[in-house]
Scaffold this motif. Structure first.
Motif, mmCIF file in Angstrom:
data_model
loop_
_atom_site.group_PDB
_atom_site.id
_atom_site.type_symbol
_atom_site.label_atom_id
_atom_site.label_comp_id
_atom_site.label_asym_id
_atom_site.label_seq_id
_atom_site.Cartn_x
_atom_site.Cartn_y
_atom_site.Cartn_z
ATOM 1 N N TYR A 36 -29.910 26.407 45.952
ATOM 2 C CA TYR A 36 -30.999 27.373 45.975
ATOM 3 C C TYR A 36 -31.065 28.080 44.630
ATOM 4 C CZ TYR A 36 -31.544 27.027 51.035
ATOM 5 O OH TYR A 36 -31.790 26.578 52.296
ATOM 6 N N GLN A 38 -32.199 31.804 43.000
ATOM 7 C CA GLN A 38 -32.526 33.185 43.360
ATOM 8 C C GLN A 38 -32.808 33.977 42.095
ATOM 9 O OE1 GLN A 38 -29.536 35.476 45.538
ATOM 10 N NE2 GLN A 38 -31.143 36.638 46.573
ATOM 11 N N GLY A 41 -34.029 40.399 42.599
ATOM 12 C CA GLY A 41 -34.888 41.105 43.531
ATOM 13 C C GLY A 41 -35.678 40.208 44.474
ATOM 14 N N ARG A 42 -35.362 38.929 44.485
ATOM 15 C CA ARG A 42 -36.094 37.993 45.352
ATOM 16 C C ARG A 42 -35.139 37.292 46.301
ATOM 17 N NH1 ARG A 42 -40.974 36.872 42.725
ATOM 18 N NH2 ARG A 42 -41.680 36.289 44.810
ATOM 19 N N GLY A 43 -35.709 36.638 47.308
ATOM 20 C CA GLY A 43 -34.879 35.841 48.205
ATOM 21 C C GLY A 43 -34.595 34.473 47.612
ATOM 22 N N PRO A 44 -33.557 33.787 48.110
ATOM 23 C CA PRO A 44 -33.254 32.432 47.633
ATOM 24 C C PRO A 44 -34.387 31.460 47.951
ATOM 25 C CG PRO A 44 -31.399 33.348 48.869
ATOM 26 C CD PRO A 44 -32.569 34.252 49.102
ATOM 27 N N PHE A 46 -35.224 27.320 48.196
ATOM 28 C CA PHE A 46 -34.624 25.986 48.323
ATOM 29 C C PHE A 46 -35.048 25.083 47.169
ATOM 30 C CE2 PHE A 46 -33.056 22.212 50.234
ATOM 31 C CZ PHE A 46 -34.011 21.232 50.054
ATOM 32 N N LEU A 89 -27.402 29.136 43.724
ATOM 33 C CA LEU A 89 -26.457 29.220 44.835
ATOM 34 C C LEU A 89 -26.267 27.854 45.460
ATOM 35 C CD1 LEU A 89 -28.248 32.244 46.535
ATOM 36 C CD2 LEU A 89 -25.971 32.387 45.544
ATOM 37 N N LEU A 99 -26.004 27.950 57.279
ATOM 38 C CA LEU A 99 -25.604 27.749 55.884
ATOM 39 C C LEU A 99 -24.520 28.732 55.462
ATOM 40 C CD1 LEU A 99 -28.998 27.239 54.045
ATOM 41 C CD2 LEU A 99 -27.216 25.532 54.381
ATOM 42 N N PHE A 101 -22.818 30.125 52.010
ATOM 43 C CA PHE A 101 -23.154 30.195 50.589
ATOM 44 C C PHE A 101 -21.956 30.499 49.704
ATOM 45 C CE2 PHE A 101 -27.748 30.019 50.228
ATOM 46 C CZ PHE A 101 -28.170 30.235 51.524
ATOM 47 N N LYS A 103 -20.917 32.238 45.811
ATOM 48 C CA LYS A 103 -21.313 33.496 45.171
ATOM 49 C C LYS A 103 -22.464 33.329 44.209
ATOM 50 C CE LYS A 103 -18.465 36.384 43.359
ATOM 51 N NZ LYS A 103 -17.323 37.054 42.674
ATOM 52 N N TYR B 35 -28.985 37.272 57.076
ATOM 53 C CA TYR B 35 -27.867 37.237 56.135
ATOM 54 C C TYR B 35 -27.752 38.606 55.467
ATOM 55 C CZ TYR B 35 -27.329 32.128 56.249
ATOM 56 O OH TYR B 35 -27.074 30.828 56.634
ATOM 57 N N GLY B 109 -37.005 35.262 53.267
ATOM 58 C CA GLY B 109 -37.859 36.360 52.856
ATOM 59 C C GLY B 109 -37.309 36.998 51.593
ATOM 60 N N GLU B 110 -38.014 38.042 51.128
ATOM 61 C CA GLU B 110 -37.605 38.712 49.889
ATOM 62 C C GLU B 110 -36.477 39.708 50.116
ATOM 63 O OE1 GLU B 110 -40.631 37.350 46.991
ATOM 64 O OE2 GLU B 110 -38.606 36.993 47.701
ATOM 65 N N TRP B 113 -33.781 45.939 51.002
ATOM 66 C CA TRP B 113 -32.696 46.534 50.231
ATOM 67 C C TRP B 113 -32.322 47.856 50.882
ATOM 68 C CZ3 TRP B 113 -31.284 45.118 44.909
ATOM 69 C CH2 TRP B 113 -31.838 43.889 44.519
#
Lengths: 111, 117
Positions: A36, A38, A41-44, A46, A89, A99, A101, A103, B35, B109-110, B113
């Motif tokens: 992945y 990343q 400030g964003r999500g992972p 694929f 990742l 999943l 992960f 680090k 997660y 998703g994003e 936080w």
């Protein structure tokens, strides 16, 4: 104990070179391994999946290898660009589990 | 929507306060995951739903953490009596397939936080 280790926290390379990221695991038997990307400030997101019986998988400038004997996956980005700068990742999949992960390795590509 | 949507994006909570984090998965996706990602770490599994059934909650760190997905779509992660060590990004992900661990693509998703002060 079970561990997933990505070779280094940070990798700095020059534009145009090939980036190679390593993922090693201990005491897991993954059927699949995923990579992945990343951004801060964003999500992972694929990128690629490789099965335990596959040696190599390619997608555009990306290549993943999977060696179940060495318990290692290598992730390559050829002709790297500054836009490839991000955290990468690796994640293992075992049957029936979510999943798991590592680090991550933060890649910086300088122009 | 087109992707997994999470709200709020940012939450500051005083220690001891309860918080609720919402996840809207991709429409029709059967599997939903939560997660937790601490700064500089990879995401760590909390819990998994298949439709409305919570099939795995082995990653929830304490009984202060509770998740639900009552109608098999939207999910809420609730943290009671927040503590400073709960400060992290909480990521929700969904997958179209029911059989996890089978090489299915999951979409994140994003994140929400959470900072506990």
């Amino acid at each position: 104990s079970q561990k997933i280790e990505q070779n280094s926290e940070a990798l700095n390379i020059q534009e145009g070179k090939t980036a190679t990221l390593t993922c090693n695991y201990t005491n897991y038997s993954p059927a699949y391994l995923q990579w992945y990307r990343q951004d801060p400030g964003r999500g992972p997101v694929f990128l690629l999946l490789i099965r335990e019986n596959e040696k190599e998988k390619r997608k555009e400038r990306l290549k993943v290898t999977f060696d179940t004997t060495l318990k290692q996956s290598l992730f390559h980005i050829t002709a790297s660009q500054p836009a490839d700068s991000a955290t990468y990742l690796c994640a293992l999949e075992q049957a029936g589990t979510a999943l798991i992960f590592g680090k991550g390795t933060t890649l910086s590509v300088s122009s | 929507g087109a992707g997994v949507s999470q709200s709020p994006r940012y939450k500051v909570a005083k220690r001891g306060q309860d918080v609720a984090l919402r996840c809207d998965p991709i429409s029709g996706h059967v599997s939903l995951f939560w997660y937790q990602q601490a700064l500089g770490q990879g995401p760590e599994f909390l819990t998994y739903f298949q439709n409305e059934a919570q099939l795995d909650k082995s990653g929830l760190p304490s009984d202060r953490f509770f998740a639900e997905r009552p109608e098999g779509s939207v999910s809420t992660l609730k943290i009671q009596r927040t503590q400073q060590e709960d400060s992290a990004v909480y990521l929700c992900a969904s997958s179209a397939m029911a059989n996890i661990g089978s090489g299915n693509t999951i979409y994140f998703g994003e994140g929400s936080w959470l900072t506990v002060v």
